[in-house]
Structures are given as C-alpha cells and as structure tokens.
Design a protein around this motif. Structure first.
Motif, short mmCIF file in Angstrom:
data_model
loop_
_atom_site.label_atom_id
_atom_site.label_comp_id
_atom_site.label_asym_id
_atom_site.label_seq_id
_atom_site.Cartn_x
_atom_site.Cartn_y
_atom_site.Cartn_z
N ASN A 74 0.80 -1.22 0.00
CA ASN A 74 0.00 0.00 0.00
C ASN A 74 0.84 1.28 0.00
O ASN A 74 2.03 1.25 0.34
N SER A 130 -1.68 -8.41 1.54
CA SER A 130 -1.34 -7.01 1.31
C SER A 130 -0.40 -6.54 2.41
O SER A 130 -0.48 -7.00 3.54
N LEU A 134 0.11 -3.57 4.62
CA LEU A 134 -0.79 -2.50 5.03
C LEU A 134 -0.24 -1.71 6.21
O LEU A 134 0.73 -2.12 6.85
N HIS A 158 -11.56 -0.84 6.99
CA HIS A 158 -10.77 -0.50 5.81
C HIS A 158 -11.15 -1.41 4.64
O HIS A 158 -11.29 -0.95 3.50
#
Length: 373
Positions: A122, A174, A176, A192
């Motif tokens: 991210n 991911s 994050l 989120h």
C-alpha cells in the motif's frame, strides 16, 4: 470476531512497519556491510520502535533481512508471520521500485489505491520504505536506484482468511498500515476492507452492492440476486462504517441483509451491531410488538424475553408479523445515515438463511434486472 480480553492490551506493529524495518536493515547492510540488529525505524507519528532480525543475508549486489510480525493483543491473522525484504541494486535512473515476492498479492481489479498489476504494497508502507532508503542513501552519498521485494512465507494461504480474494488481490497478502501501529480490537482493518470493497464495486461498474452481517445472510442475498464477489461487502457488525462511506462514495442501490436480532439493533438506531457494543432495547421492542397488533401478554413476554430470536418466535406463533415492521424501521435508520445518496433495501433472514422480510422505499425489484422472481 475474537472476544476482547479484559485488562490493558498490548499494541503491535503493522505489516508495513515490519516491511520497513526489514528494508532498512537490508539496505544498510548493502551500504555498510553490516546489519543493524535490532533495527530501529521512525513511524509516521514519530514513534521509534526496534525490531529484532530473523534473517540477515547478503550476496553479490543484494541483501535480505526479515522480522517476525508482532500484532500485540490484536487477533490479526498475520501475527507471527515472517516479513522478508530482499533488496537489489536497480538500473541507474530507475529509482525505487517495488516487487511482490512469495506470499504477497498482486492487484487485479480497479478501485484500490494502486493500479492493476502492482504488488499489493500500500501507498503508506511504500512511503515509509522510500523514506528509509532515501535517508541512508543521503548518509552514504549513493543514488536511490533500488529494487525492493517483499515476501511473506505462507502468505497465499493466510490471504484466504482475509478479504483479498474478493477485492481482486491474488497470490497473497497485502502490506498494510497507515500509522505502523496495530491498535488491538480497533477493527480498523475490517472497516478498511469494507471501504476498499465499495471502491472496487464502484470502479467495476457495480450499481447494486450488498452488505451482510454473517455467512448465512451473505449466502442468502448472494443467491437471491445472483451477485458476484465484487458486489458483496463484508459488512459484519459495521453497518455504520459501511453506510457512512457510501454516503460520500455512493452506489445506486445497497441491500443490507442479516438476522432478526442484528437488524432490530439497526431499527433502534444502532450502527455497530456487535453484542459488546450495542444491545436490544426490549421495552422499545415491546412497543413495536404493540404497534404490530400484539396483545398485552405478548408485549409483556417481549419485555422479559432473553433474546430477540425468542421475541420473533413468540410473534410468529401469535401470527404477529413483526419482521416486516423491523425491516421498515431498519430501512428508515439506514436511510437517515445515507442521507439520500443510495437507495437502500433491508433483508431479514432466519437462521437457515430463508428470507422472512424485505423492505425498501418503492419497488426495489424494479431496479434489479438480475432479481429472481
């Protein structure tokens, strides 16, 4: 959702913070020949945590470091995962590039903060890693042409327990974290994911999405409308988080589906439906029973009931249709939060997934060509 333990809770570190620490350690080893252990980084809000290294390896033009993620007392599925950063010298002029190693996903659908095809690292973790690379490059007077590959062994299997497959993030997890810190039981990751689900639905042209309180209601609404993955939002108990985001990022239509007890809470104005944060008001529910034609005995039974399910069963036995009224009241509550941005439908299911009530202003079905008549 895991039950929150009593007493003070220990904070943890995000995958982004762990990846940043591993990246700094590997880059420092490439520049100096030595790994800092522990390695210390500065987080966006100024905290300076230190991380012990698990891996510390170098070769010709590359270095690798890893740390174990500690999520504190949060029930995070990535707690205990190894976060590995492998750095290599990049082509001159290419700058800092990011790559997905084993266990890190890749984006396949629009609507997320990064373009399709990018590794699921991210923006904020990228910013944190770029900061560490730039700081050390300045100190050692070298260019910042670096390839950063993040790996999480076992991440592809762990990702099946997350919303990544539904969001179109394939192949793993991911990376994050906006602050670098995991606040135990803050549920920020869940909310989120709801927001990202809405983003993906909008970007893929979905005009009808559905949020469900659990697996049974999700299966019911998915089957009823024949909805694809990108139209399903993992709402859980966070109907408020979903509705407030939809108010600013609307789609045309939203179906909210859940069991009777959860939607009684929404009907009574609660936007967080978890049992530890909202309770059914049985006196108020008794007034609803009265409004539906329930006699004094049924009203008294409602006031002293143990559960909303018990009230529903008592009303059904007395031929008092309370589910339709609760659906209407829940719809009014949701519409007040949406502020007219989206047409909302409430769908109530029983424990077997059978739909027992539906309500929306007007005829919701006329908007839905895929509805099964």
């Amino acid at each position: 959702m895991a039950r929150k333990p009593d007493g003070p809770l220990r904070k943890g570190w995000t995958t982004g913070a762990c990846a940043t620490a591993a990246t700094r350690a590997a880059w420092q080893a490439m520049l100096s020949g030595q790994f800092p252990n522990p390695v210390t980084i500065t987080l966006p809000r100024g905290e300076t945590p230190s991380f012990a290294l698990v891996k510390a390896e170098t070769g010709d033009g590359w270095a690798r470091a890893s740390v174990i993620k500690d999520a504190g007392d949060d029930p995070d599925v990535t707690h205990g995962a190894e976060i590995i950063a492998t750095l290599r010298h990049g082509k001159p002029g290419n700058g800092i590039t990011f790559h997905a190693g084993d266990g890190v996903g890749r984006i396949t659908k629009p609507g997320l903060p990064l373009p399709v095809g990018e590794p699921a690292i991210n923006p904020k973790p990228r910013e944190m890693m770029i900061g560490q690379i730039t700081e050390l490059a300045t100190e050692f007077n070298v260019p910042t042409d670096v390839e950063i590959e993040i790996s999480i062994p076992g991440g592809q299997e762990i990702a099946t327990k997350t919303w990544n497959p539904r969001l179109g993030i394939v192949g793993g997890l991911s990376v994050l974290g906006t602050t670098g810190i995991v606040i135990p039981f803050s549920c920020s990751a869940w909310i989120h994911s709801i927001h990202r689900g809405i983003d993906v639905a909008r970007a893929t042209g979905r005009t009808h999405v559905a949020g469900a309180t659990g697996k049974t209601s999700e299966a019911a609404i998915r089957t009823f409308y024949d909805l694809p993955d990108e139209a399903i939002l993992d709402m859980g108990d966070f109907v408020g988080g979903m509705l407030k985001y939809l108010r600013k990022n609307p789609v045309e239509h939203i179906s909210i589906c859940g069991g009777f007890a959860k939607l009684v809470k929404l009907a009574q104005g609660h936007l967080d439906l978890h049992s530890s944060r909202s309770q059914v008001d049985f006196d108020r529910l008794a007034q609803t029973v009265k409004h539906c034609g329930g006699d004094a005995m049924l009203q008294d039974a409602t006031r002293t009931a143990n559960t909303a399910k018990q009230v529903l069963e008592q009303c059904q036995a007395a031929n008092v249709d309370i589910a339709d009224t609760i659906a209407r009241q829940a719809c009014e509550s949701a519409r007040a939060t949406l502020d007219g941005a989206t047409v909302v439908e409430i769908v109530i299911t029983d424990r077997d997934g059978k739909i027992i009530a539906r309500h929306s202003p007007g005829d919701f079905d006329t908007f839905r060509p895929s509805v099964k008549k």
